[in-house]
Motif scaffolding. Structure first.
Motif, short mmCIF file in Angstrom:
data_model
loop_
_atom_site.label_atom_id
_atom_site.label_comp_id
_atom_site.label_asym_id
_atom_site.label_seq_id
_atom_site.Cartn_x
_atom_site.Cartn_y
_atom_site.Cartn_z
N ARG A 1 -6.54 -0.83 -6.40
CA ARG A 1 -6.61 -2.26 -6.10
C ARG A 1 -6.53 -3.09 -7.39
O ARG A 1 -6.85 -2.60 -8.47
CB ARG A 1 -7.90 -2.61 -5.37
CG ARG A 1 -8.07 -1.88 -4.03
CD ARG A 1 -9.34 -2.35 -3.34
NE ARG A 1 -9.59 -1.57 -2.12
CZ ARG A 1 -9.03 -1.82 -0.93
NH1 ARG A 1 -8.19 -2.86 -0.83
NH2 ARG A 1 -9.30 -1.08 0.12
N SER B 1 0.86 -1.19 0.00
CA SER B 1 0.00 0.00 0.00
C SER B 1 0.90 1.24 0.00
O SER B 1 2.05 1.19 0.43
CB SER B 1 -0.92 0.02 1.23
OG SER B 1 -1.81 -1.07 1.22
N ASP C 1 -5.11 6.04 0.25
CA ASP C 1 -3.98 5.38 -0.41
C ASP C 1 -4.16 5.41 -1.93
O ASP C 1 -5.27 5.23 -2.44
CB ASP C 1 -3.87 3.92 0.05
CG ASP C 1 -3.46 3.81 1.50
OD1 ASP C 1 -2.97 4.82 2.05
OD2 ASP C 1 -3.60 2.72 2.08
N LYS D 1 -3.53 0.06 -2.82
CA LYS D 1 -4.17 -0.52 -1.64
C LYS D 1 -4.02 -2.04 -1.62
O LYS D 1 -4.64 -2.75 -2.41
CB LYS D 1 -5.66 -0.16 -1.62
CG LYS D 1 -5.93 1.34 -1.71
CD LYS D 1 -7.40 1.64 -1.95
CE LYS D 1 -7.63 3.14 -2.14
NZ LYS D 1 -9.03 3.44 -2.50
N GLY D 2 -3.16 -2.53 -0.74
CA GLY D 2 -3.06 -3.96 -0.48
C GLY D 2 -2.77 -4.83 -1.68
O GLY D 2 -3.38 -5.90 -1.84
#
Length: 599
Positions: free
Chosen positions: A570, A363, A372, A375-376
């Motif tokens: 994402r 992130s 952000d 993100k992940g």
């Protein structure tokens, strides 16, 4: 690591740095820039200072001899004092010229060394900090402090090598004559010290307020007459708009400076009156002792003639040396603080880019952003594959690319691994090893075609790299001097079109030996059909490399082994072109919206 640097970039401003700390931080850089010259000029300074102080001894000797001769004494007694006076005068003139002659090259060498140190520090700062306006203010302040970074240590050194010897010898003369005269001379320095304190506080505060304003008016100035923006400024009739913004910010800066100058001048006026009272006090004491017969006519004349020099030197110390130091101490403090800022550090271990690149829960958030940008994200980029990253504008494509190559570091809890090395734990230079990139915003270096390609001084086949990017250095219509063609009209060279500059950028990226190469929308100035051909050629040239293509144009991504679809930071999906089209998701929608471009 990145977050710590951000904190330091902002919070360090509240920490004041003393004169002594600044002096001992900067002096070694001056000595290193010109070691022999530094030592020699200060030896000359000591001798020069002593020669000025000896003037009182020689003048007393001369005036007493003249008084004796006028009273009927032998004229032969004048020969030695006149000779001493002549030798001293010639010596002072020579030493003064030599001192001034050496000072300028010492200054230029030292400022050059400080500029290099500033550039090196900018190269060590974590790249994400350049997204922080606080750091941009810090850099602006640091640049302002470069010229004065020589003045502070050099003037303090001059105080000790020229003025201190002068005052020690002068003080010895006055003390042996009458101790009270020495006390009066010392009292005349009180205003100098007070002025230094006042100037330091006022101008330090002024610099803190001025830097953001200065950065604004410099930007508005570039919008008015800078090469990158003046065409649009003229076309939209925005000259008056930017002129007003420039004028308003400049007036605001002048207003801040005027308030500080007014306070400084009023304070100095009061303190100069105090200094003047010391001058008259010295005159009164001299007449008093002469009338009482406690000093000779020669002693009176020697001190009286030196009193003007003494006051001039005190004035020189106050205004020229201590005054300038105090006026610009805020700028020097900002430079020293910037040079002392913690840089992004890590181990010097080799990073093997030939293996897989693994992203684990990555992130990232830009300074001051509400959420952000990435993100992940967890992803494995296989060695030797070509990965295309697509998504709408603002999806996080470029940010993810910068994380992959190690320019940005992920937030705590996430890792980017290359050759089993966490990129956040190694030196930036190691993180970028064996990596090349071509960015959307082309750097138009005002240098020759050869130097634009071989920007790292790596050598190799520059002509071959140009041909790979479909540019012919032998094309006289584009490059009249071949590889030696200057790509800048400002330096009597030529300019290229946007698409040609992008090809130069592609050639530069291909020229650097690399295992990993990243293309961040490098063909934005090329039409979609030609873009597709460029990517196909790129795929052929990078068969043995891991390649990452970032784009929002869909016609070129079919060449990729896999396509990563980003949506709001994402991973929306990942797969081949055919797999993603069969799913009918975001990728298919984006492809169909652009299909007519590639028909």
């Amino acid at each position: 690591m990145s977050e710590d640097t951000n904190v330091n970039a902002v919070s360090h401003k509240v920490n004041s740095i003393s004169y002594i700390r600044m002096f001992f931080f900067l002096l070694p850089r001056l000595l290193k820039a010109a070691p022999v010259m530094s030592i020699f000029i200060n030896i000359v300074g000591v001798v020069h200072g002593v020669s000025h102080a000896l003037e009182m001894f020689v003048n007393r000797y001369l005036f007493d001899a003249v008084t004796a001769a006028a009273g009927g004494g032998a004229l032969d007694g004048l020969l030695a004092p006149v000779l001493a006076f002549g030798i001293l005068y010639v010596s002072k003139t020579f030493l003064n010229g030599l001192h001034n002659f050496l000072y300028h090259p010492w200054e230029q060498k030292s400022i050059g060394a400080i500029r290099v140190a500033l550039s090196e520090k900018c190269g060590q700062i974590d790249p994400i900090d350049f997204e922080n306006p606080e750091l941009l203010d810090d850099i602006n302040k640091a640049k302002e402090g470069v010229m004065n970074a020589f003045v502070l240590p050099a003037n303090l050194v001059t105080l000790f090598t020229f003025y201190v010897p002068f005052f020690i010898v002068s003080a010895a003369f006055l003390f042996t004559l009458k101790p009270l005269l020495l006390l009066i001379m010392l009292a005349m320095f009180v205003p100098a010290v007070l002025m230094l304190v006042v100037r330091t506080k006022l101008y330090s505060k002024l610099e803190e307020r001025s830097a953001p304003i200065r950065r604004k008016y410099e930007y508005f100035e570039s919008a008015i007459c800078g090469k990158e923006s003046f065409k649009e400024t003229r076309l939209f009739g925005a000259f008056a708009f930017f002129k007003k913004l420039y004028y308003d910010s400049l007036m605001l800066l002048n207003k801040e400076m005027w308030k500080t100058e007014k306070k400084t001048v009023l304070t100095e006026l009061f303190l100069r009156l105090f200094m003047l009272s010391g001058y008259f006090g010295m005159l009164y004491a001299l007449f008093y002792y002469l009338m009482r017969g406690e000093i000779s006519v020669g002693s009176f004349a020697a001190v009286f003639s030196a009193l003007g020099t003494l006051c001039m030197i005190i004035e020189e110390i106050v205004v020229r040396h201590l005054g300038n130091i105090a006026k610009d101490v805020g700028k020097v403090q900002n430079l020293v603080r910037f040079l002392k800022m913690p840089a992004r550090r890590g181990s010097d271990e080799y990073v093997d880019r030939s293996g897989d690149i693994v992203l684990e829960n990555v992130s990232f958030r830009y300074p001051g952003a509400a959420e952000d940008a990435v993100k992940g994200v967890s992803l494995t980029i296989r060695s030797g594959e070509t990965l295309a990253i697509v998504g709408e504008n603002g999806a996080g494509k470029t940010t993810l690319m910068r994380l992959i190559c190690g320019i940005y570091l992920p937030a705590p809890g996430g890792r980017v691994l290359a050759g089993d090395k966490d990129l956040s734990t190694v030196e930036p230079g190691r993180a970028y090893a064996d990596t090349s990139a071509v960015f959307q915003r082309v750097q138009r270096y005002q240098m020759t075609l050869h130097d634009n390609i071989d920007i790292g001084g790596l050598g190799g086949d520059v002509t071959g790299s140009l041909h790979k990017a479909d540019l012919a250095p032998t094309d006289a219509s584009l490059f009249p001097d071949g590889l030696d063609t200057m790509l800048s009209r400002e330096f009597d060279g030529v300019d290229l079109s946007g698409g040609q500059w992008q090809r130069v950028s592609i050639a530069r990226g291909l020229h650097r030996p690399s295992v990993l190469i990243l293309l961040d929308e490098p063909t934005a100035a090329i039409d979609p059909i030609e873009e597709a051909r460029t990517y196909e050629r790129f795929a052929e040239l990078s068969k043995d490399q891991t390649s990452i293509i970032v784009t929002h144009r869909m016609g070129s991504v079919k060449i990729a082994d896999r396509i990563l679809v980003l949506d709001a930071g994402r991973i929306d999906d990942i797969g081949t072109h055919d797999e993603l089209m069969q799913k009918g998701g975001l990728y298919a929608t984006m492809w169909q919206s652009q299909a007519q471009w590639y028909a």
